[in-house]
Design an enzyme around this catalytic site. Structure first.
Site, PDB file in Angstrom:
ATOM      1  N   GLU A  27     -16.326 -29.561 -24.453  1.00 57.38           N
ATOM      2  CA  GLU A  27     -15.493 -29.092 -23.344  1.00 57.38           C
ATOM      3  C   GLU A  27     -15.716 -29.898 -22.075  1.00 57.38           C
ATOM      4  O   GLU A  27     -14.781 -30.150 -21.307  1.00 57.38           O
ATOM      5  CB  GLU A  27     -15.779 -27.613 -23.077  1.00 57.38           C
ATOM      6  CG  GLU A  27     -15.322 -26.694 -24.196  1.00 57.38           C
ATOM      7  CD  GLU A  27     -15.578 -25.235 -23.867  1.00 57.38           C
ATOM      8  OE1 GLU A  27     -16.073 -24.951 -22.747  1.00 57.38           O
ATOM      9  OE2 GLU A  27     -15.289 -24.377 -24.717  1.00 57.38           O
ATOM     10  N   PRO A  58      -4.339  -0.629  -0.636  1.00 56.81           N
ATOM     11  CA  PRO A  58      -5.024   0.649  -0.463  1.00 56.81           C
ATOM     12  C   PRO A  58      -6.382   0.591   0.225  1.00 56.81           C
ATOM     13  O   PRO A  58      -6.944   1.626   0.572  1.00 56.81           O
ATOM     14  CB  PRO A  58      -5.174   1.152  -1.895  1.00 56.81           C
ATOM     15  CG  PRO A  58      -5.252  -0.098  -2.705  1.00 56.81           C
ATOM     16  CD  PRO A  58      -4.347  -1.085  -2.031  1.00 56.81           C
ATOM     17  N   ASP A 111      -2.627  -0.274  11.268  1.00 60.77           N
ATOM     18  CA  ASP A 111      -2.645   1.179  11.109  1.00 60.77           C
ATOM     19  C   ASP A 111      -4.063   1.693  10.890  1.00 60.77           C
ATOM     20  O   ASP A 111      -4.976   0.933  10.547  1.00 60.77           O
ATOM     21  CB  ASP A 111      -1.789   1.587   9.909  1.00 60.77           C
ATOM     22  CG  ASP A 111      -0.317   1.665  10.256  1.00 60.77           C
ATOM     23  OD1 ASP A 111       0.007   1.625  11.451  1.00 60.77           O
ATOM     24  OD2 ASP A 111       0.494   1.773   9.321  1.00 60.77           O
ATOM     25  N   LYS A 130      -2.109   6.112  13.810  1.00 59.06           N
ATOM     26  CA  LYS A 130      -1.922   7.533  14.104  1.00 59.06           C
ATOM     27  C   LYS A 130      -2.821   8.329  13.165  1.00 59.06           C
ATOM     28  O   LYS A 130      -2.836   8.099  11.955  1.00 59.06           O
ATOM     29  CB  LYS A 130      -0.449   7.933  13.910  1.00 59.06           C
ATOM     30  CG  LYS A 130       0.505   7.175  14.830  1.00 59.06           C
ATOM     31  CD  LYS A 130       1.938   7.627  14.659  1.00 59.06           C
ATOM     32  CE  LYS A 130       2.558   7.088  13.389  1.00 59.06           C
ATOM     33  NZ  LYS A 130       2.744   5.610  13.430  1.00 59.06           N
ATOM     34  N   GLY A 146      -1.226   0.109   5.817  1.00 57.73           N
ATOM     35  CA  GLY A 146      -1.897   0.499   4.583  1.00 57.73           C
ATOM     36  C   GLY A 146      -0.888   0.676   3.465  1.00 57.73           C
ATOM     37  O   GLY A 146       0.239   1.133   3.684  1.00 57.73           O
ATOM     38  N   GLY A 147      -1.278   0.306   2.245  1.00 58.50           N
ATOM     39  CA  GLY A 147      -0.370   0.444   1.106  1.00 58.50           C
ATOM     40  C   GLY A 147       0.803  -0.500   1.205  1.00 58.50           C
ATOM     41  O   GLY A 147       0.647  -1.701   1.419  1.00 58.50           O
ATOM     42  N   ASP A 148       2.021   0.043   1.056  1.00 60.01           N
ATOM     43  CA  ASP A 148       3.249  -0.745   1.103  1.00 60.01           C
ATOM     44  C   ASP A 148       4.060  -0.335   2.325  1.00 60.01           C
ATOM     45  O   ASP A 148       4.169   0.855   2.625  1.00 60.01           O
ATOM     46  CB  ASP A 148       4.061  -0.507  -0.172  1.00 60.01           C
ATOM     47  CG  ASP A 148       5.346  -1.306  -0.192  1.00 60.01           C
ATOM     48  OD1 ASP A 148       5.313  -2.445  -0.682  1.00 60.01           O
ATOM     49  OD2 ASP A 148       6.373  -0.800   0.296  1.00 60.01           O
ATOM     50  N   MET A 188      -0.902  12.240   2.552  1.00 58.20           N
ATOM     51  CA  MET A 188      -1.110  12.994   3.807  1.00 58.20           C
ATOM     52  C   MET A 188      -1.041  14.500   3.567  1.00 58.20           C
ATOM     53  O   MET A 188      -0.384  15.242   4.295  1.00 58.20           O
ATOM     54  CB  MET A 188      -0.066  12.572   4.850  1.00 58.20           C
ATOM     55  CG  MET A 188      -0.105  11.095   5.186  1.00 58.20           C
ATOM     56  SD  MET A 188       1.316  10.513   6.137  1.00 58.20           S
ATOM     57  CE  MET A 188       2.608  10.484   4.876  1.00 58.20           C
ATOM     58  N   GLY A 247     -10.022   5.841  -1.165  1.00 62.14           N
ATOM     59  CA  GLY A 247      -9.733   5.206  -2.440  1.00 62.14           C
ATOM     60  C   GLY A 247      -9.696   3.702  -2.351  1.00 62.14           C
ATOM     61  O   GLY A 247      -9.281   3.123  -1.350  1.00 62.14           O
TER      62      GLY A 247
END
Length: 465
Positions: free
Chosen positions: A24, A217, A240, A262, A293-295, A375, A404
């Site tokens: 290799e 997340p 956020d 918030k 956060g998230g989407d 939430m 999470g």
């Protein structure tokens, strides 16, 4: 430890290069040499390499006129003979996994067209070099080569059109880190060329733009490559409360960071004020990253901000993120759907504008559906009552997942008739909590053992160095 070698770029196109060995390691070296159009003299018995290059004679004559010699063999006699022949002929030498025998080392390389980034460790840790290469790969998108093409097209015109080196440098910095760069990497060569001409003519003022970026997340490694690129070129970052510190730390060191998050019972900047702030920064010619956060378009109010930007005629991009439901459920060992258990998934906000609860729980209830509540922790007693009243079985599994997809993730597994009691024991100030309701939660007992966040600290140096 001080470095003992000097990184250089050696041109070997059309030059004779000796490759000795099998396996290799030799195959990997051959790919490196072929990509640079070297004339390979191969000494060894690896069938695929003999087929490609033929088989050179294993004698000192193989070294005559060679630019370099690469040895990739575990056989001590082969290595010793190769070293003797190369040194007798004065051919610079590289021996795989033997840094004490090397006169040069081969770095890990990131390639984007003619742009090459090399990472070397003086031969002490090739694995570390490869890890660093992976990090740099994420910084340099494949579209980066289009920036090289842009620079090549405009190099002479910029040189002729700018008075001095300082002006030229400022022009290129603006072109290669702002909207023009985004046009080029998106394949809009005509638009990029038009913008370059306007800038060169002095017609274009500094143009602001906005990036609505989903941060995922929590785990910084779940941020998309495009999201990372735009975050790191932003002048201003508005983030956020749900965005983890690990992700925020990836922003440029000189970027303006504004916390516009918030939190329950604390809303220092209402949504309208946040939108106004985004537009205000963009109109100052800044590149603004709105980090969510998230989407951005899943309970992130990204659609509202996008509509405001359209009305204000400010260019923007939306970068999707791994949703909290998808990322957190995976890290917790709970599938969102599973054959024979859950055929669909529904995302529901735990409270509506003004703090009220959804009223249509009967429509939300399905024994073969996973219910993910955002939430919802504060309202869980009322939600529990609504679920039971809508006919959800009292023993339906429920998971409460706090922080999470982060190193301090905690998961509580209970059931519908006890979920309010479990929620009361969770401190909401310790982090956001996602609620999952459905039979898929029962799979955590088996799948949760495969979920490991313990390496988050070990990985953090790769993200935050």
């Amino acid at each position: 430890m001080k470095p003992i070698s000097l990184p250089i770029a050696l041109r070997i196109a059309g030059q004779p290069v000796v490759l000795i060995g099998e396996g290799e390691g030799a195959i990997a070296k051959s790919r490196l040499l072929r990509a640079r159009d070297a004339q390979v003299r191969y000494v060894g018995d690896e069938p695929s390499l003999v087929e490609q290059f033929g088989q050179a004679q294993d004698s000192p004559s193989v070294m005559v006129g060679a630019r370099a010699c690469f040895v990739a063999s575990d056989d001590p006699d082969t290595v010793s003979r190769a070293v003797d022949m190369a040194r007798a002929a004065g051919v610079t030498l590289n021996v795989m996994d033997r840094p004490e025998l090397c006169e040069f080392t081969v770095p890990a390389i990131v390639e984007r067209g003619p742009v090459q980034v090399s990472i070397a460790t003086d031969g002490t840790s090739p694995v570390l070099a490869r890890l660093l290469r992976a990090r740099i790969e994420s910084w340099l998108p494949q579209g980066f080569v289009r920036l090289v093409d842009l620079a090549a097209r405009w190099q002479d015109r910029v040189r002729r059109g700018t008075a001095n080196l300082s002006d030229r440098r400022r022009l290129w910095e603006a072109a290669l880190t702002g909207p023009i760069a985004n046009q080029a990497m998106a394949g809009d060569d005509a638009g990029a060329d038009q913008s370059m001409q306007s800038m060169l003519d002095g017609q274009a003022q500094a143009a602001g733009e906005v990036y609505l970026v989903g941060a995922g997340p929590g785990d910084a490694e779940l941020l998309t490559l495009k999201g990372l690129r735009l975050l790191q070129q932003a002048d201003v970052v508005l983030y956020d409360a749900l965005v983890s510190q690990d992700v925020i730390d990836l922003a440029r060191r000189d970027a303006v960071l504004e916390d516009v998050g918030k939190r329950r019972g604390h809303c220092p900047m209402p949504q309208g004020a946040i939108t106004d702030r985004i537009i205000e920064w963009a109109r100052q010619g800044k590149r603004v990253c709105r980090l969510k956060g998230g989407d951005p378009y899943l309970f992130g109010r990204g659609g509202e901000e996008a509509l405001a930007l359209v009305e204000a005629q400010i260019p923007f991009q939306t970068v999707p993120g791994i949703s909290s439901a998808a990322g957190i459920s995976a890290q917790a060992g709970i599938p969102l759907t599973h054959r024979g258990i859950a055929r669909s998934v529904r995302f529901v906000t735990g409270h509506l504008a003004g703090g009220s609860l959804p009223a249509d729980w009967q429509r939300l209830v399905d024994q073969q559906e996973t219910l993910v509540l955002y939430m919802a922790l504060h309202h869980l007693p009322a939600i529990q009552a609504s679920l039971l009243a809508a006919g959800v079985a009292a023993d339906t599994p429920v998971a409460l997942i706090q922080n999470g997809a982060r190193a301090n993730q905690q998961v509580w597994v209970t059931q519908v008739d006890h979920c309010a009691e479990a929620a009361a024991a969770i401190d909401p100030d310790h982090g956001p909590t996602l609620v999952m309701v459905g039979q898929v939660v029962s799979l955590r007992e088996q799948l949760g053992v495969g979920t490991n966040l313990a390496d988050a600290t070990a990985r953090s140096w790769m993200l935050n160095a």
